[in-house]
Motif scaffolding. Structure first.
Motif, short mmCIF file in Angstrom:
data_model
loop_
_atom_site.label_atom_id
_atom_site.label_comp_id
_atom_site.label_asym_id
_atom_site.label_seq_id
_atom_site.Cartn_x
_atom_site.Cartn_y
_atom_site.Cartn_z
N TRP A 1 53.51 29.48 27.33
CA TRP A 1 53.41 28.40 26.34
C TRP A 1 52.36 27.71 26.66
CZ3 TRP A 1 55.91 29.56 22.49
CH2 TRP A 1 57.01 30.13 22.68
N ALA A 2 51.83 27.59 27.80
CA ALA A 2 50.33 26.70 27.94
C ALA A 2 49.30 27.27 27.12
CB ALA A 2 50.04 27.00 29.47
N GLU A 3 49.28 28.59 26.96
CA GLU A 3 48.29 29.36 26.01
C GLU A 3 48.51 28.91 24.68
OE1 GLU A 3 47.71 33.47 26.44
OE2 GLU A 3 47.50 33.84 24.24
N PHE A 4 49.86 28.93 24.34
CA PHE A 4 50.34 28.67 22.80
C PHE A 4 49.81 27.23 22.43
CE2 PHE A 4 53.73 26.41 20.30
CZ PHE A 4 53.67 27.21 19.23
N MET A 5 50.01 26.24 23.37
CA MET A 5 49.81 24.86 23.31
C MET A 5 48.23 24.88 23.05
SD MET A 5 52.51 23.28 22.94
CE MET A 5 51.89 21.77 22.64
N GLN A 6 47.62 25.27 23.81
CA GLN A 6 45.96 25.47 23.65
C GLN A 6 45.65 26.03 22.20
OE1 GLN A 6 43.12 24.53 25.48
NE2 GLN A 6 44.60 23.38 26.75
N VAL A 7 46.35 26.77 21.95
CA VAL A 7 45.79 27.56 20.58
C VAL A 7 46.22 26.45 19.26
CG1 VAL A 7 46.31 29.44 18.85
CG2 VAL A 7 46.06 30.15 21.42
N ILE A 8 47.49 26.05 19.32
CA ILE A 8 47.68 25.04 18.41
C ILE A 8 47.07 23.77 18.54
CG2 ILE A 8 50.06 26.34 18.05
CD1 ILE A 8 51.38 23.52 18.97
N SER A 9 46.47 23.43 19.54
CA SER A 9 45.83 22.21 19.51
C SER A 9 44.12 22.50 19.27
CB SER A 9 45.85 21.39 20.91
OG SER A 9 46.38 22.06 21.83
N GLY A 10 43.98 23.60 18.77
CA GLY A 10 42.65 23.73 18.30
C GLY A 10 41.76 24.51 19.23
N ASN A 11 42.32 24.89 20.39
CA ASN A 11 41.41 25.65 21.29
C ASN A 11 41.47 26.91 21.48
OD1 ASN A 11 40.06 23.07 22.04
ND2 ASN A 11 41.99 22.46 22.95
N GLY A 12 42.20 27.65 20.56
CA GLY A 12 42.39 29.06 20.81
C GLY A 12 41.06 29.83 20.48
N PRO A 13 41.01 31.12 20.88
CA PRO A 13 39.68 32.01 20.86
C PRO A 13 38.94 31.76 19.81
CG PRO A 13 41.73 33.37 21.59
CD PRO A 13 42.34 31.95 21.11
N MET A 14 39.74 31.82 18.50
CA MET A 14 38.97 31.87 17.22
C MET A 14 39.24 30.50 16.26
SD MET A 14 37.34 34.80 17.15
CE MET A 14 36.83 35.06 15.55
N ASN A 15 39.85 29.49 16.88
CA ASN A 15 39.91 28.29 15.88
C ASN A 15 38.72 27.83 15.12
OD1 ASN A 15 42.08 28.22 18.05
ND2 ASN A 15 42.88 26.49 16.95
N PRO B 1 51.10 36.91 21.67
CA PRO B 1 50.84 36.05 20.45
C PRO B 1 51.77 36.18 19.26
CG PRO B 1 48.68 37.04 21.19
CD PRO B 1 49.70 37.81 22.05
N SER B 2 52.14 37.32 18.98
CA SER B 2 53.45 37.62 18.04
C SER B 2 54.52 36.94 18.41
CB SER B 2 53.81 39.28 17.82
OG SER B 2 52.68 39.95 17.58
N LEU B 3 55.09 37.16 19.64
CA LEU B 3 56.40 36.41 20.18
C LEU B 3 56.08 34.63 19.84
CD1 LEU B 3 57.34 38.25 23.12
CD2 LEU B 3 58.00 38.93 20.90
N MET B 4 54.89 34.42 20.10
CA MET B 4 54.58 32.92 20.09
C MET B 4 54.68 32.30 18.53
SD MET B 4 51.46 32.52 22.40
CE MET B 4 51.44 33.11 24.15
N MET B 5 54.48 33.39 17.53
CA MET B 5 54.50 32.92 16.22
C MET B 5 55.96 32.07 15.76
SD MET B 5 53.12 36.31 14.08
CE MET B 5 53.56 35.55 12.43
N SER C 1 49.44 29.08 11.32
CA SER C 1 49.85 29.71 12.49
C SER C 1 49.20 30.04 13.67
CB SER C 1 50.62 31.08 11.96
OG SER C 1 51.19 31.81 12.96
N SER C 2 49.53 30.01 14.77
CA SER C 2 48.66 30.14 15.92
C SER C 2 48.17 31.56 15.73
CB SER C 2 49.44 30.20 17.43
OG SER C 2 50.72 30.92 16.99
N ILE C 3 48.75 32.66 15.45
CA ILE C 3 48.55 34.06 15.67
C ILE C 3 47.08 34.34 14.77
CG2 ILE C 3 49.35 34.72 13.22
CD1 ILE C 3 49.98 36.97 16.25
N PHE C 4 46.64 33.52 13.99
CA PHE C 4 45.54 34.01 13.33
C PHE C 4 44.27 33.38 14.12
CE2 PHE C 4 48.78 33.84 10.13
CZ PHE C 4 48.73 35.30 9.90
N ASN C 5 44.62 32.81 15.31
CA ASN C 5 43.38 32.32 15.91
C ASN C 5 42.72 33.14 17.21
OD1 ASN C 5 42.76 29.64 14.92
ND2 ASN C 5 44.79 29.32 15.61
N TYR C 6 43.24 34.50 16.70
CA TYR C 6 42.85 35.69 17.96
C TYR C 6 41.86 36.58 17.20
CZ TYR C 6 46.62 33.87 20.88
OH TYR C 6 47.44 33.07 21.67
#
Ligand code: FAQ
Length: 315
Positions: A267-281, A196-200, A111-116
Protein backbone atom coordinates in the motif's frame (compact mmCIF):
# COMPACT_ATOMS: atom_id res chain seq x y z
CA UNK A 1 -30.37 33.60 6.06
CA UNK A 2 -32.08 30.81 8.01
CA UNK A 3 -30.57 27.44 7.21
CA UNK A 4 -32.90 25.17 5.21
CA UNK A 5 -34.08 22.10 7.10
CA UNK A 6 -33.64 19.23 4.65
CA UNK A 7 -34.29 16.43 7.12
CA UNK A 8 -37.66 15.43 5.60
CA UNK A 9 -36.25 15.46 2.07
CA UNK A 10 -33.20 13.45 3.16
CA UNK A 11 -35.45 10.87 4.83
CA UNK A 12 -37.57 10.57 1.66
CA UNK A 13 -34.41 10.28 -0.48
CA UNK A 14 -32.96 7.56 1.74
CA UNK A 15 -36.28 5.68 1.70
CA UNK A 16 -36.19 5.69 -2.10
CA UNK A 17 -32.62 4.34 -2.06
CA UNK A 18 -33.58 1.67 0.47
CA UNK A 19 -36.49 0.63 -1.77
CA UNK A 20 -34.03 0.12 -4.64
CA UNK A 21 -35.28 3.08 -6.69
CA UNK A 22 -33.00 4.82 -9.16
CA UNK A 23 -32.17 8.49 -8.65
CA UNK A 24 -32.43 10.57 -11.83
CA UNK A 25 -30.83 13.97 -12.63
CA UNK A 26 -33.92 16.09 -11.91
CA UNK A 27 -34.70 14.34 -8.61
CA UNK A 28 -33.79 16.06 -5.37
CA UNK A 29 -30.58 14.66 -3.85
CA UNK A 30 -28.42 15.64 -0.87
CA UNK A 31 -25.52 17.87 -1.85
CA UNK A 32 -23.10 15.32 -0.41
CA UNK A 33 -24.52 12.55 -2.66
CA UNK A 34 -24.07 14.83 -5.68
CA UNK A 35 -20.50 15.69 -4.66
CA UNK A 36 -19.56 12.05 -4.10
CA UNK A 37 -20.90 11.13 -7.54
CA UNK A 38 -19.06 13.98 -9.24
CA UNK A 39 -15.85 12.89 -7.49
CA UNK A 40 -16.16 9.25 -8.40
CA UNK A 41 -17.55 9.65 -11.91
CA UNK A 42 -15.05 12.32 -12.93
CA UNK A 43 -12.15 10.19 -11.65
CA UNK A 44 -13.60 7.31 -13.63
CA UNK A 45 -13.94 9.38 -16.83
CA UNK A 46 -10.37 10.66 -16.44
CA UNK A 47 -9.18 7.07 -16.00
CA UNK A 48 -10.74 6.00 -19.27
CA UNK A 49 -9.12 8.89 -21.12
CA UNK A 50 -5.67 8.58 -19.52
CA UNK A 51 -6.06 4.81 -19.90
CA UNK A 52 -5.76 5.21 -23.67
CA UNK A 53 -2.12 6.25 -23.35
CA UNK A 54 -0.37 3.03 -22.21
CA UNK A 55 -1.99 1.01 -25.00
CA UNK A 56 -2.02 3.77 -27.62
CA UNK A 57 1.74 3.56 -27.29
CA UNK A 58 1.69 0.10 -28.96
CA UNK A 59 -0.75 0.60 -31.86
CA UNK A 60 2.02 1.28 -34.38
CA UNK A 61 4.03 -1.70 -33.09
CA UNK A 62 1.29 -4.37 -33.01
CA UNK A 63 2.71 -7.61 -34.45
CA UNK A 64 0.00 -8.17 -37.09
CA UNK A 65 -2.82 -6.34 -38.87
CA UNK A 66 -5.42 -8.29 -36.87
CA UNK A 67 -3.80 -7.32 -33.56
CA UNK A 68 -3.50 -3.69 -34.70
CA UNK A 69 -7.20 -3.47 -35.62
CA UNK A 70 -8.29 -4.95 -32.27
CA UNK A 71 -6.03 -2.68 -30.27
CA UNK A 72 -7.10 0.40 -32.22
CA UNK A 73 -10.77 -0.48 -31.64
CA UNK A 74 -10.14 -1.05 -27.94
CA UNK A 75 -8.40 2.30 -27.46
CA UNK A 76 -11.23 4.05 -29.33
CA UNK A 77 -13.74 2.31 -27.05
CA UNK A 78 -11.95 3.76 -24.01
CA UNK A 79 -12.36 7.26 -25.46
CA UNK A 80 -16.08 6.54 -25.86
CA UNK A 81 -16.30 5.36 -22.24
CA UNK A 82 -14.69 8.60 -21.12
CA UNK A 83 -17.28 10.55 -23.12
CA UNK A 84 -20.28 8.67 -21.72
CA UNK A 85 -19.09 9.17 -18.18
CA UNK A 86 -18.23 12.85 -18.65
CA UNK A 87 -21.78 13.29 -20.05
CA UNK A 88 -23.15 11.45 -17.02
CA UNK A 89 -21.19 13.79 -14.78
CA UNK A 90 -22.68 16.82 -16.54
CA UNK A 91 -26.17 15.66 -15.49
CA UNK A 92 -25.02 16.58 -11.96
CA UNK A 93 -24.60 20.21 -12.95
CA UNK A 94 -20.85 20.37 -13.42
CA UNK A 95 -19.03 21.69 -16.45
CA UNK A 96 -16.93 19.18 -18.36
CA UNK A 97 -14.33 21.86 -19.13
CA UNK A 98 -13.79 22.36 -15.41
CA UNK A 99 -13.26 18.65 -14.85
CA UNK A 100 -10.82 18.39 -17.74
CA UNK A 101 -9.05 21.49 -16.44
CA UNK A 102 -8.52 19.70 -13.11
CA UNK A 103 -7.13 16.63 -14.86
CA UNK A 104 -4.72 18.70 -16.96
CA UNK A 105 -3.60 20.72 -13.94
CA UNK A 106 -2.83 17.51 -12.06
CA UNK A 107 -5.32 18.20 -9.28
CA UNK A 108 -7.75 15.36 -10.19
CA UNK A 109 -7.23 11.67 -9.53
CA UNK A 110 -7.41 8.91 -12.12
CA UNK A 111 -6.80 5.19 -11.72
CA UNK A 112 -3.38 4.30 -10.30
CA UNK A 113 -2.97 1.51 -12.87
CA UNK A 114 -2.31 3.88 -15.76
CA UNK A 115 0.87 5.20 -14.16
CA UNK A 116 2.87 2.08 -15.04
CA UNK A 117 4.87 1.74 -18.27
CA UNK A 118 4.04 -0.63 -21.16
CA UNK A 119 7.41 -2.17 -21.95
CA UNK A 120 6.60 -5.07 -24.30
CA UNK A 121 3.81 -6.33 -26.56
CA UNK A 122 2.82 -8.78 -23.81
CA UNK A 123 1.74 -5.76 -21.74
CA UNK A 124 -1.18 -5.35 -24.20
CA UNK A 125 -2.24 -8.85 -23.23
CA UNK A 126 -1.79 -8.23 -19.51
CA UNK A 127 -3.75 -4.95 -19.61
CA UNK A 128 -6.70 -6.47 -21.50
CA UNK A 129 -6.79 -9.55 -19.30
CA UNK A 130 -6.08 -8.01 -15.89
CA UNK A 131 -6.93 -4.30 -16.08
CA UNK A 132 -10.11 -4.72 -18.12
CA UNK A 133 -10.85 -7.86 -16.10
CA UNK A 134 -10.63 -5.87 -12.86
CA UNK A 135 -12.67 -3.04 -14.40
CA UNK A 136 -15.45 -5.51 -15.34
CA UNK A 137 -15.66 -6.88 -11.79
CA UNK A 138 -15.85 -3.33 -10.40
CA UNK A 139 -18.20 -1.96 -13.04
CA UNK A 140 -20.64 -4.88 -13.10
CA UNK A 141 -21.42 -3.91 -9.51
CA UNK A 142 -21.63 -0.22 -10.49
CA UNK A 143 -24.16 -1.09 -13.21
CA UNK A 144 -26.62 -1.38 -10.31
CA UNK A 145 -25.58 1.96 -8.77
CA UNK A 146 -28.39 4.12 -7.42
CA UNK A 147 -27.67 7.00 -9.83
CA UNK A 148 -29.40 6.19 -13.14
CA UNK A 149 -27.09 7.86 -15.69
CA UNK A 150 -23.99 6.24 -14.15
CA UNK A 151 -25.59 2.79 -13.88
CA UNK A 152 -26.79 2.89 -17.50
CA UNK A 153 -23.37 3.97 -18.79
CA UNK A 154 -21.83 1.00 -16.96
CA UNK A 155 -24.07 -1.53 -18.72
CA UNK A 156 -22.83 -0.56 -22.15
CA UNK A 157 -19.26 -0.09 -20.99
CA UNK A 158 -19.13 -3.57 -19.43
CA UNK A 159 -20.21 -5.16 -22.72
CA UNK A 160 -17.27 -3.52 -24.46
CA UNK A 161 -14.85 -4.32 -21.62
CA UNK A 162 -15.72 -7.99 -22.06
CA UNK A 163 -14.39 -7.90 -25.59
CA UNK A 164 -11.28 -6.07 -24.33
CA UNK A 165 -10.64 -8.70 -21.71
CA UNK A 166 -10.97 -11.54 -24.20
CA UNK A 167 -8.58 -9.99 -26.70
CA UNK A 168 -6.04 -9.46 -23.88
CA UNK A 169 -6.36 -12.99 -22.56
CA UNK A 170 -6.00 -14.36 -26.07
CA UNK A 171 -2.76 -12.40 -26.55
CA UNK A 172 -1.44 -13.85 -23.27
CA UNK A 173 -2.55 -17.40 -24.13
CA UNK A 174 -0.90 -17.18 -27.56
CA UNK A 175 2.38 -15.90 -26.13
CA UNK A 176 2.32 -18.42 -23.29
CA UNK A 177 1.96 -21.25 -25.84
CA UNK A 178 4.70 -19.81 -28.08
CA UNK A 179 8.50 -19.96 -28.00
CA UNK A 180 10.29 -19.83 -24.66
CA UNK A 181 11.11 -16.16 -25.29
CA UNK A 182 7.41 -15.40 -25.89
CA UNK A 183 6.35 -17.28 -22.78
CA UNK A 184 8.97 -15.41 -20.76
CA UNK A 185 7.64 -12.11 -22.12
CA UNK A 186 4.09 -13.05 -21.06
CA UNK A 187 5.27 -14.11 -17.59
CA UNK A 188 7.25 -10.89 -17.18
CA UNK A 189 4.17 -8.81 -18.09
CA UNK A 190 2.06 -10.75 -15.59
CA UNK A 191 4.73 -10.23 -12.93
CA UNK A 192 4.63 -6.46 -13.43
CA UNK A 193 0.84 -5.97 -13.78
CA UNK A 194 -0.51 -8.38 -11.15
CA UNK A 195 -0.03 -6.29 -8.01
CA UNK A 196 -1.02 -2.93 -9.58
CA UNK A 197 -4.23 -4.64 -10.84
CA UNK A 198 -5.12 -5.61 -7.28
CA UNK A 199 -4.56 -1.99 -6.21
CA UNK A 200 -7.14 -0.79 -8.75
CA UNK A 201 -9.92 -1.77 -6.33
CA UNK A 202 -8.74 0.88 -3.88
CA UNK A 203 -7.52 0.61 -0.29
CA UNK A 204 -8.73 -2.06 2.06
CA UNK A 205 -12.23 -1.27 3.42
CA UNK A 206 -10.86 -0.29 6.82
CA UNK A 207 -8.74 2.44 5.12
CA UNK A 208 -11.40 3.52 2.61
CA UNK A 209 -12.90 6.83 3.80
CA UNK A 210 -15.63 6.94 1.12
CA UNK A 211 -16.90 3.35 1.13
CA UNK A 212 -19.33 3.45 4.06
CA UNK A 213 -21.25 6.42 2.69
CA UNK A 214 -21.25 5.12 -0.89
CA UNK A 215 -22.47 1.70 0.26
CA UNK A 216 -25.22 3.27 2.34
CA UNK A 217 -26.39 5.26 -0.69
CA UNK A 218 -26.03 2.17 -2.90
CA UNK A 219 -23.65 3.89 -5.29
CA UNK A 220 -21.23 1.09 -4.46
CA UNK A 221 -22.90 -2.30 -4.12
CA UNK A 222 -19.87 -4.00 -2.60
CA UNK A 223 -16.75 -2.94 -0.71
CA UNK A 224 -13.26 -2.71 -2.22
CA UNK A 225 -12.02 -5.93 -0.55
CA UNK A 226 -14.95 -8.07 -1.65
CA UNK A 227 -14.57 -7.01 -5.29
CA UNK A 228 -10.79 -7.52 -5.16
CA UNK A 229 -11.32 -11.03 -3.77
CA UNK A 230 -13.78 -11.83 -6.54
CA UNK A 231 -11.25 -10.71 -9.14
CA UNK A 232 -8.48 -12.81 -7.55
CA UNK A 233 -10.70 -15.90 -7.43
CA UNK A 234 -11.59 -15.49 -11.11
CA UNK A 235 -8.03 -14.82 -12.25
CA UNK A 236 -5.97 -17.49 -10.47
CA UNK A 237 -7.46 -20.39 -12.49
CA UNK A 238 -7.15 -18.34 -15.70
CA UNK A 239 -3.40 -17.97 -15.12
CA UNK A 240 -3.04 -21.68 -14.39
CA UNK A 241 -5.00 -22.57 -17.54
CA UNK A 242 -2.40 -20.90 -19.76
CA UNK A 243 0.61 -22.12 -17.79
CA UNK A 244 1.58 -18.79 -16.18
CA UNK A 245 2.43 -18.29 -12.50
CA UNK A 246 1.17 -15.43 -10.35
CA UNK A 247 4.11 -13.54 -8.79
CA UNK A 248 3.11 -14.30 -5.22
CA UNK A 249 4.84 -17.10 -3.29
CA UNK A 250 2.33 -16.66 -0.45
CA UNK A 251 -0.74 -17.31 -2.65
CA UNK A 252 -2.84 -20.13 -1.17
CA UNK A 253 -6.42 -21.33 -1.29
CA UNK A 254 -8.60 -21.29 1.80
CA UNK A 255 -9.99 -24.81 1.95
CA UNK A 256 -13.27 -23.73 3.55
CA UNK A 257 -14.24 -20.67 1.54
CA UNK A 258 -12.39 -21.60 -1.67
CA UNK A 259 -10.99 -18.03 -1.75
CA UNK A 260 -7.47 -17.51 -3.04
CA UNK A 261 -5.55 -15.55 -0.39
CA UNK A 262 -2.68 -13.36 -1.58
CA UNK A 263 0.37 -12.09 0.25
CA UNK A 264 0.31 -8.46 1.46
CA UNK A 265 -0.33 -5.68 -1.04
CA UNK A 266 2.26 -2.89 -1.03
CA UNK A 267 0.00 0.00 0.00
CA UNK A 268 2.99 2.34 0.33
CA UNK A 269 3.54 1.95 -3.42
CA UNK A 270 -0.17 2.64 -4.04
CA UNK A 271 -0.01 5.85 -1.96
CA UNK A 272 3.05 7.01 -3.90
CA UNK A 273 1.30 6.40 -7.22
CA UNK A 274 -1.96 8.16 -6.28
CA UNK A 275 -0.06 11.14 -4.93
CA UNK A 276 1.59 11.73 -8.29
CA UNK A 277 4.87 9.88 -7.81
CA UNK A 278 4.28 6.67 -9.76
CA UNK A 279 6.64 5.58 -12.53
CA UNK A 280 4.67 7.35 -15.31
CA UNK A 281 2.52 10.05 -13.63
CA UNK A 282 4.47 12.96 -15.09
CA UNK A 283 4.61 11.47 -18.60
CA UNK A 284 0.87 10.73 -18.59
CA UNK A 285 -0.06 14.29 -17.61
CA UNK A 286 2.39 15.76 -20.12
CA UNK A 287 0.92 13.57 -22.88
CA UNK A 288 -2.66 14.60 -21.99
CA UNK A 289 -1.69 18.28 -21.94
CA UNK A 290 0.07 17.98 -25.30
CA UNK A 291 -2.96 16.24 -26.87
CA UNK A 292 -5.28 18.89 -25.42
CA UNK A 293 -3.18 21.74 -26.78
CA UNK A 294 -2.84 20.13 -30.19
CA UNK A 295 -6.61 19.57 -30.31
CA UNK A 296 -7.43 23.26 -29.74
CA UNK A 297 -8.13 23.83 -33.45
CA UNK A 298 -10.73 21.01 -33.44
CA UNK A 299 -12.59 22.59 -30.51
CA UNK A 300 -12.39 26.02 -32.17
CA UNK A 301 -13.70 24.60 -35.46
CA UNK A 302 -16.58 22.78 -33.73
CA UNK A 303 -17.58 25.96 -31.91
CA UNK A 304 -17.40 28.06 -35.08
CA UNK A 305 -19.54 25.44 -36.89
CA UNK A 306 -22.13 25.41 -34.10
CA UNK A 307 -22.23 29.23 -34.02
CA UNK A 308 -22.69 29.37 -37.82
CA UNK A 309 -25.63 26.97 -37.66
CA UNK A 310 -27.18 28.73 -34.67
CA UNK A 311 -26.99 32.05 -36.57
CA UNK A 312 -28.64 30.43 -39.63
CA UNK A 313 -31.46 29.06 -37.48
CA UNK A 314 -32.09 32.54 -36.03
CA UNK A 315 -32.07 34.08 -39.54
N1 FAQ B 1 -6.42 4.85 -8.23
O1 FAQ B 1 -12.32 5.79 -0.12
P1 FAQ B 1 -11.78 5.08 -1.31
C1 FAQ B 1 -10.65 1.09 -16.44
C2 FAQ B 1 -8.52 7.04 -4.13
S1 FAQ B 1 -11.48 2.20 -15.53
C3 FAQ B 1 -6.43 6.16 -7.87
O2 FAQ B 1 -11.84 3.60 -1.32
P2 FAQ B 1 -13.78 5.16 -3.36
C4 FAQ B 1 -11.10 0.80 -17.85
C5 FAQ B 1 -9.97 7.46 -4.04
O3 FAQ B 1 -10.34 8.19 -5.18
C6 FAQ B 1 -10.59 2.32 -14.01
N2 FAQ B 1 -7.05 6.61 -6.76
O4 FAQ B 1 -12.48 5.69 -2.62
C7 FAQ B 1 -9.91 0.78 -18.73
C8 FAQ B 1 -9.97 8.29 -2.77
O5 FAQ B 1 -9.40 9.55 -3.03
P3 FAQ B 1 -10.29 10.95 -2.93
C9 FAQ B 1 -11.20 3.32 -13.14
C10 FAQ B 1 -7.70 5.69 -6.02
O6 FAQ B 1 -14.16 6.16 -4.36
C11 FAQ B 1 -9.20 -0.39 -18.91
C12 FAQ B 1 -8.95 7.55 -1.92
O7 FAQ B 1 -8.13 6.80 -2.79
N3 FAQ B 1 -12.41 2.78 -12.56
O8 FAQ B 1 -9.74 0.60 -15.93
C13 FAQ B 1 -7.75 4.34 -6.35
O9 FAQ B 1 -14.80 4.76 -2.35
C14 FAQ B 1 -8.08 -0.42 -19.76
C15 FAQ B 1 -9.61 6.64 -0.91
O10 FAQ B 1 -10.27 5.52 -1.56
C16 FAQ B 1 -13.17 3.54 -11.76
O11 FAQ B 1 -12.90 4.68 -11.52
C17 FAQ B 1 -7.08 3.93 -7.52
N4 FAQ B 1 -7.04 2.65 -7.92
O12 FAQ B 1 -13.31 3.81 -4.08
C18 FAQ B 1 -9.53 1.92 -19.42
C19 FAQ B 1 -14.41 2.86 -11.22
N5 FAQ B 1 -8.46 3.69 -5.41
O13 FAQ B 1 -11.18 10.97 -4.14
C20 FAQ B 1 -8.42 1.90 -20.29
C21 FAQ B 1 -15.26 3.78 -10.40
C22 FAQ B 1 -8.85 4.60 -4.51
O14 FAQ B 1 -11.08 10.86 -1.67
C23 FAQ B 1 -7.72 0.70 -20.46
N6 FAQ B 1 -14.64 4.08 -9.11
N7 FAQ B 1 -8.38 5.80 -4.88
O15 FAQ B 1 -9.25 12.02 -2.98
C24 FAQ B 1 -14.72 3.25 -8.05
O16 FAQ B 1 -15.26 2.15 -8.10
C25 FAQ B 1 -14.17 3.77 -6.76
O17 FAQ B 1 -14.01 5.16 -6.86
C26 FAQ B 1 -12.80 3.12 -6.34
C27 FAQ B 1 -12.31 3.83 -5.08
C28 FAQ B 1 -13.03 1.64 -6.03
C29 FAQ B 1 -11.76 3.27 -7.45
Amino acid sequence: MTPVDDSARIAAFEARIAAGETIEPKDWMPERYRKQLVRMMSQHAHSEVVGMLPEGNWITRAPSLRRKISLLAKVQDEAGHGLYIYCGTETLGVDRDDLIGQLLAGTAKYSSIFNYPTLTWADMGAIGWLVDGAAIVNQTALAKASYGPYARAMIRICKEENFHKRQGYEIMATLAAGTSAQKEMAQDALNRWWWPSLMMFGPSDKDSPNSAELLRWKVKQKGNDELRQRFINLTVPQATAIGLTLPDPALRQNAESGDWITGPIDWAEFMQVISGNGPMNRERLAARNKAHDEGAWVRDAAEAYAAKHAARRVA
